[in-house]
Motif scaffolding. Structure first.
Motif, mmCIF file in Angstrom:
data_model
loop_
_atom_site.group_PDB
_atom_site.id
_atom_site.type_symbol
_atom_site.label_atom_id
_atom_site.label_comp_id
_atom_site.label_asym_id
_atom_site.label_seq_id
_atom_site.Cartn_x
_atom_site.Cartn_y
_atom_site.Cartn_z
ATOM 1 N N VAL A 1 1.109 -1.398 -0.482
ATOM 2 C CA VAL A 1 -0.075 0.033 0.081
ATOM 3 C C VAL A 1 0.730 0.996 -0.121
ATOM 4 O O VAL A 1 1.820 0.984 0.779
ATOM 5 N N HIS A 2 0.882 1.868 -0.993
ATOM 6 C CA HIS A 2 0.894 3.266 -0.783
ATOM 7 C C HIS A 2 0.403 4.444 -1.279
ATOM 8 O O HIS A 2 -0.294 4.461 -1.703
ATOM 9 N N LEU A 3 -0.170 5.894 0.173
ATOM 10 C CA LEU A 3 -0.902 6.564 -0.223
ATOM 11 C C LEU A 3 -1.157 7.602 -1.199
ATOM 12 O O LEU A 3 -2.021 8.173 -1.057
ATOM 13 N N GLY A 4 -0.197 7.568 -1.703
ATOM 14 C CA GLY A 4 0.550 8.455 -2.902
ATOM 15 C C GLY A 4 0.050 9.845 -2.200
ATOM 16 O O GLY A 4 0.932 9.914 -1.327
ATOM 17 N N MET A 5 -0.012 11.117 -3.438
ATOM 18 C CA MET A 5 -0.443 12.761 -2.511
ATOM 19 C C MET A 5 -1.821 12.339 -1.306
ATOM 20 O O MET A 5 -1.456 13.320 -0.802
ATOM 21 N N THR A 6 -2.531 11.257 -2.112
ATOM 22 C CA THR A 6 -4.161 12.093 -0.763
ATOM 23 C C THR A 6 -4.098 10.377 -0.173
ATOM 24 O O THR A 6 -5.383 11.000 -0.162
ATOM 25 N N GLY A 7 -4.001 10.104 -0.366
ATOM 26 C CA GLY A 7 -4.381 8.803 -0.014
ATOM 27 C C GLY A 7 -4.564 8.644 1.316
ATOM 28 O O GLY A 7 -3.621 8.785 2.259
ATOM 29 N N VAL A 8 -5.840 7.509 1.809
ATOM 30 C CA VAL A 8 -6.510 8.042 3.323
ATOM 31 C C VAL A 8 -7.046 6.346 3.680
ATOM 32 O O VAL A 8 -7.833 5.859 2.730
ATOM 33 N N LEU A 9 -6.049 5.502 4.432
ATOM 34 C CA LEU A 9 -6.862 3.997 5.124
ATOM 35 C C LEU A 9 -7.911 4.689 6.162
ATOM 36 O O LEU A 9 -7.189 5.490 6.942
ATOM 37 N N SER A 10 -9.117 4.165 6.818
ATOM 38 C CA SER A 10 -9.634 4.227 7.562
ATOM 39 C C SER A 10 -10.532 3.521 7.487
ATOM 40 O O SER A 10 -10.909 2.646 7.039
ATOM 41 N N ALA A 11 -10.608 3.328 8.829
ATOM 42 C CA ALA A 11 -11.553 2.418 9.274
ATOM 43 C C ALA A 11 -13.617 2.707 9.539
ATOM 44 O O ALA A 11 -13.829 1.837 9.764
ATOM 45 N N ASN A 12 -13.280 3.821 8.693
ATOM 46 C CA ASN A 12 -14.953 4.179 8.672
ATOM 47 C C ASN A 12 -15.205 4.433 7.534
ATOM 48 O O ASN A 12 -14.529 4.927 6.712
ATOM 49 N N TYR B 1 -4.594 14.256 4.779
ATOM 50 C CA TYR B 1 -4.060 12.734 4.985
ATOM 51 C C TYR B 1 -5.071 12.473 6.731
ATOM 52 O O TYR B 1 -5.461 14.025 7.818
ATOM 53 N N ARG B 2 -5.373 11.595 6.980
ATOM 54 C CA ARG B 2 -5.792 11.378 8.550
ATOM 55 C C ARG B 2 -5.752 10.374 9.122
ATOM 56 O O ARG B 2 -5.439 9.435 8.322
ATOM 57 N N THR B 3 -5.463 9.864 10.312
ATOM 58 C CA THR B 3 -4.836 8.752 10.670
ATOM 59 C C THR B 3 -6.345 7.477 11.096
ATOM 60 O O THR B 3 -7.446 8.015 9.962
ATOM 61 N N LEU B 4 -6.257 6.089 11.191
ATOM 62 C CA LEU B 4 -6.965 5.906 11.091
ATOM 63 C C LEU B 4 -8.224 6.039 11.808
ATOM 64 O O LEU B 4 -9.218 5.781 10.479
ATOM 65 N N GLY B 5 -7.956 6.681 12.703
ATOM 66 C CA GLY B 5 -9.532 7.220 13.859
ATOM 67 C C GLY B 5 -10.075 8.138 12.513
ATOM 68 O O GLY B 5 -11.197 8.929 13.477
ATOM 69 N N GLY B 6 -9.193 8.725 12.057
ATOM 70 C CA GLY B 6 -9.550 10.015 11.392
ATOM 71 C C GLY B 6 -9.750 11.270 11.849
ATOM 72 O O GLY B 6 -10.002 12.007 11.851
ATOM 73 N N ARG B 7 -8.242 10.874 12.500
ATOM 74 C CA ARG B 7 -8.401 12.590 13.249
ATOM 75 C C ARG B 7 -6.952 13.063 12.393
ATOM 76 O O ARG B 7 -6.284 12.580 12.042
ATOM 77 N N SER B 8 -6.716 14.213 12.369
ATOM 78 C CA SER B 8 -5.427 15.395 11.766
ATOM 79 C C SER B 8 -4.324 14.933 12.504
ATOM 80 O O SER B 8 -4.063 15.301 13.729
ATOM 81 N N GLY B 9 -3.348 15.380 11.401
ATOM 82 C CA GLY B 9 -1.907 14.445 12.874
ATOM 83 C C GLY B 9 -1.667 16.161 13.121
ATOM 84 O O GLY B 9 -2.361 17.587 11.792
ATOM 85 N N SER B 10 -0.679 16.118 13.453
ATOM 86 C CA SER B 10 -0.710 18.249 13.932
ATOM 87 C C SER B 10 0.756 18.101 14.260
ATOM 88 O O SER B 10 1.325 18.890 14.388
ATOM 89 N N PHE B 11 2.077 17.848 12.540
ATOM 90 C CA PHE B 11 2.988 18.246 12.587
ATOM 91 C C PHE B 11 3.047 19.702 11.856
ATOM 92 O O PHE B 11 4.007 20.069 11.548
ATOM 93 N N LEU B 12 1.709 19.885 10.962
ATOM 94 C CA LEU B 12 1.468 20.957 10.355
ATOM 95 C C LEU B 12 1.911 22.377 11.133
ATOM 96 O O LEU B 12 2.418 23.465 10.577
ATOM 97 N N GLU B 13 1.973 22.370 12.497
ATOM 98 C CA GLU B 13 1.551 23.590 13.325
ATOM 99 C C GLU B 13 3.306 23.989 13.546
ATOM 100 O O GLU B 13 3.648 24.744 13.796
ATOM 101 N N ARG B 14 4.384 22.425 13.035
ATOM 102 C CA ARG B 14 5.670 22.688 13.412
ATOM 103 C C ARG B 14 6.137 23.211 11.862
ATOM 104 O O ARG B 14 7.228 23.081 12.055
ATOM 105 N N LEU B 15 5.501 23.154 10.860
ATOM 106 C CA LEU B 15 6.248 23.285 9.708
ATOM 107 C C LEU B 15 7.132 24.580 9.989
ATOM 108 O O LEU B 15 6.188 25.754 10.100
ATOM 109 N N ALA B 16 7.959 24.755 9.940
ATOM 110 C CA ALA B 16 8.571 26.312 9.902
ATOM 111 C C ALA B 16 9.386 27.067 8.024
ATOM 112 O O ALA B 16 9.094 27.940 8.274
#
Ligand SMILES: [Zn+2]
Length: 272
Positions: free
Chosen positions: A63-74, A213-228
């Motif tokens: 499995v490769h998510l490419g640019m916009t792929g999302v794996l989810s349980a819902n 991008y979302r986590t399996l449970g549908g949450r956003s990753g929060s590294f965005l705030e750290r981008l310089a």
């Protein structure tokens, strides 16, 4: 993503694998061979997930998510490509959604990556002990490429995408168009450390959600705030206060602080 998937998928048997509005061709090949097979492990190399399958024939789901792929349980709202039903005391379903269709969900013979040239030529994983400053220096020294396109090729190190390349180059004060083979030992060591640090921090924060991008449970990753610098053109560099600019390098949007990351000097041509 791998850390979330592993406890959920390991040891589960596939009840059915259904291709839904997925493009024909090798990106979704072999899904008919998944039914009745157990997922033995969830491994990762670079940006590829590798799931070895039970059975007489050694095969893996890649499995490769490419640019916009999302794996989810819902179930997703749209752009569903694959629906994977899993047996068990609590039957459940894994959904693969992919808006821009750069992703992959395919079954291949174990270890045979001829249909996946990037995976076949993958360098050491950025978070594996095999990724060392010395080995990295060797790969860079043999390359005739600019540093950022080389990082994105996955051949010198696996796992660095567009966002993390820009962030690691900013942290190590290197312009993305610098020649990889002309970096000093000190610069290579700094870049190696920056790549590892950026990826470890992002994994700890469950990744970067720009749009999809979302986590399996549908949450956003929060590294965005750290981008310089990534996606911050026109904003101030957090280190020097200069203005971040957007360039295009190797056809990819690229973000730099021109003050912290001076452009390489063009080599003057010999006369005549
Ligand atoms: Zn700066």
């Amino acid at each position: 993503m791998r850390r979330e998937l592993a406890p959920w998928l390991c040891g589960r048997t596939v009840a059915s694998a259904e291709r839904v509005d997925a493009p024909p061709g090798p990106k979704y090949a072999g899904l008919d061979r998944l039914r009745g097979r157990r997922i033995e492990a969830v491994r990762r190399r670079g940006k590829f997930l590798l799931l070895p399958l039970s059975g007489a024939v050694a095969e893996e789901l890649i499995v490769h998510l490419g640019m916009t792929g999302v794996l989810s349980a819902n179930p997703p709202a749209g752009h569903l490509r694959v629906r994977l039903r899993l047996d068990g005391p609590e039957p459940s379903t894994l959904y693969f959604r992919d808006v821009r269709r750069f992703g992959r969900f395919t079954v291949v013979p174990a270890g045979d990556y001829r249909s996946l040239p990037t995976l076949a030529a993958l360098g050491p994983d950025a978070l594996a002990p095999e990724f060392t400053p010395e080995g990295f220096a060797g790969s860079l020294g043999r390359s005739g490429m600019a540093i950022k396109p080389l990082l994105l090729s996955q051949r010198a190190v696996a796992g660095v995408g567009n966002i993390y390349a820009d962030e690691a180059l900013w942290r190590s004060r290197l312009h993305p168009e610098r020649s990889a083979s002309r970096l000093t030992k000190r610069q290579v060591t700094a870049l190696h450390a920056a790549i590892v640090a950026v990826l470890e921090e992002s994994v700890a924060l469950q990744g970067t959600t720009l749009h999809d991008y979302r986590t399996l449970g549908g949450r956003s990753g929060s590294f965005l705030e750290r981008l310089a610098v990534y996606g911050r053109a026109g904003e101030s560099c957090p280190r020097c206060g200069g203005t971040v600019v957007r360039l295009v390098v190797g056809q990819r949007g690229t973000h730099v602080c021109p003050r912290c990351q001076p452009a390489p000097q063009r080599r003057s041509r010999p006369p005549g």
